[in-house]
Enzyme design. Structure first.
Site, PDB file in Angstrom:
ATOM      1  N   ARG A  32       0.826  -1.220   0.000  1.00 42.85           N
ATOM      2  CA  ARG A  32       0.000   0.000   0.000  1.00 42.85           C
ATOM      3  C   ARG A  32       0.855   1.263   0.000  1.00 42.85           C
ATOM      4  O   ARG A  32       0.429   2.295  -0.526  1.00 42.85           O
ATOM      5  CB  ARG A  32      -0.930  -0.013   1.223  1.00 42.85           C
ATOM      6  CG  ARG A  32      -1.989   1.101   1.237  1.00 42.85           C
ATOM      7  CD  ARG A  32      -2.924   0.927   2.424  1.00 42.85           C
ATOM      8  NE  ARG A  32      -4.030   1.861   2.436  1.00 42.85           N
ATOM      9  CZ  ARG A  32      -4.226   2.789   3.378  1.00 42.85           C
ATOM     10  NH1 ARG A  32      -3.360   2.897   4.387  1.00 42.85           N
ATOM     11  NH2 ARG A  32      -5.256   3.597   3.324  1.00 42.85           N
ATOM     12  N   ILE A  58      -7.425   7.160  -0.524  1.00 44.08           N
ATOM     13  CA  ILE A  58      -7.238   5.718  -0.642  1.00 44.08           C
ATOM     14  C   ILE A  58      -7.939   5.088   0.551  1.00 44.08           C
ATOM     15  O   ILE A  58      -7.765   5.517   1.690  1.00 44.08           O
ATOM     16  CB  ILE A  58      -5.737   5.353  -0.676  1.00 44.08           C
ATOM     17  CG1 ILE A  58      -5.535   3.833  -0.812  1.00 44.08           C
ATOM     18  CG2 ILE A  58      -4.989   5.896   0.526  1.00 44.08           C
ATOM     19  CD1 ILE A  58      -4.074   3.431  -1.010  1.00 44.08           C
ATOM     20  N   SER A  59      -8.784   4.104   0.294  1.00 41.78           N
ATOM     21  CA  SER A  59      -9.584   3.500   1.361  1.00 41.78           C
ATOM     22  C   SER A  59      -8.699   2.770   2.357  1.00 41.78           C
ATOM     23  O   SER A  59      -7.595   2.318   2.032  1.00 41.78           O
ATOM     24  CB  SER A  59     -10.606   2.514   0.781  1.00 41.78           C
ATOM     25  OG  SER A  59     -11.542   3.186  -0.023  1.00 41.78           O
ATOM     26  N   GLN A  60      -9.210   2.633   3.575  1.00 45.60           N
ATOM     27  CA  GLN A  60      -8.459   1.918   4.600  1.00 45.60           C
ATOM     28  C   GLN A  60      -8.350   0.443   4.220  1.00 45.60           C
ATOM     29  O   GLN A  60      -9.249  -0.119   3.573  1.00 45.60           O
ATOM     30  CB  GLN A  60      -9.120   2.089   5.959  1.00 45.60           C
ATOM     31  CG  GLN A  60     -10.534   1.558   6.075  1.00 45.60           C
ATOM     32  CD  GLN A  60     -11.271   2.189   7.237  1.00 45.60           C
ATOM     33  OE1 GLN A  60     -11.792   3.299   7.139  1.00 45.60           O
ATOM     34  NE2 GLN A  60     -11.323   1.465   8.352  1.00 45.60           N
TER      35      GLN A  60
END
Length: 219
Positions: A32, A58-60
């Site tokens: 990530r 950016i999503s968790q």
């Protein structure tokens, strides 16, 4: 990623309820930190959303894993992702599917996503700058559709591009502070809907963001 980082990630995802072996393995394989701005790389493996530019995030990791598991992606599936963002989620999906098509209205983000995918040697993701609410009709039907922005209802053009027995995962509801993550399965007689819980996403916006480099709309 270091072995310690990988272990922390998997422990975090399991605590969040993610048990799908293929999804956990895919999350292990995609760093990530390569998809977040340098300013936030020391937070890349916290379970939080992070800014990536163009007013997007950016999503968790736990949300990425949960949505990926809900899609039930098979190794022969073709997936459409609406909302490329940094390219992180499509990179995860690339480890699960045969082919991933991903679309975003922000050319600045699609440029970066393509560059990151190329740097990581990801060959089975195709990125396009376009109005994601319209899907990608030239490549339809899709076995799976993932929408990473919220709409009031599952968009009709995307439902039309979902193949029979296909699954769509989409955040629904834009009038309140949170949305409901909905899993849509297409059957021979119509669509079945299941609520998967509360989430928080930016709204799905129609059109293409003007290219700030040229002042003209994107592709």
């Amino acid at each position: 990623m270091t072995p310690e980082t990988v272990l922390q990630l998997i422990v975090m995802l399991r605590r969040a309820g993610v048990t799908d072996k293929r999804v956990l393995e895919a999350m292990e394989q995609v760093d990530r930190a390569r998809f977040v701005p340098a300013t936030f790389r020391d937070r890349a493996y916290e379970d939080v959303a992070l800014p990536i530019g163009a007013g997007q995030t950016i999503s968790q990791p736990s949300v990425v894993a949960q949505m990926s598991a809900a899609l039930e992606v098979g190794p022969r599936d073709t997936v459409l992702e609406v909302g490329t963002g940094s390219g992180y989620h499509s990179a995860v999906l690339s480890k699960l599917a045969r082919r991933v098509y991903t679309v975003d209205r922000h050319r600045s983000l699609t440029r970066e996503a393509v560059a990151t995918h190329q740097a990581l040697g990801i060959p089975n993701v195709t990125v396009m700058t376009a109005d994601g609410s319209l899907g990608w009709p030239q490549q339809a039907p899709f076995d799976r559709i993932l929408v990473t922005a919220a709409s009031e209802d599952p968009p009709g053009p995307l439902l039309a591009q979902l193949g029979e027995n296909g699954i769509m995962v989409v955040p629904v509801g834009v009038s309140g502070p949170v949305q409901t993550l909905v899993k849509v399965r297409r059957t021979a007689s119509g669509f079945d809907y299941d609520d998967l819980g509360d989430v928080r996403f930016v709204p799905l916006v129609q059109g293409i963001e003007p290219d700030v480099r040229s002042g003209r709309p994107g592709q």
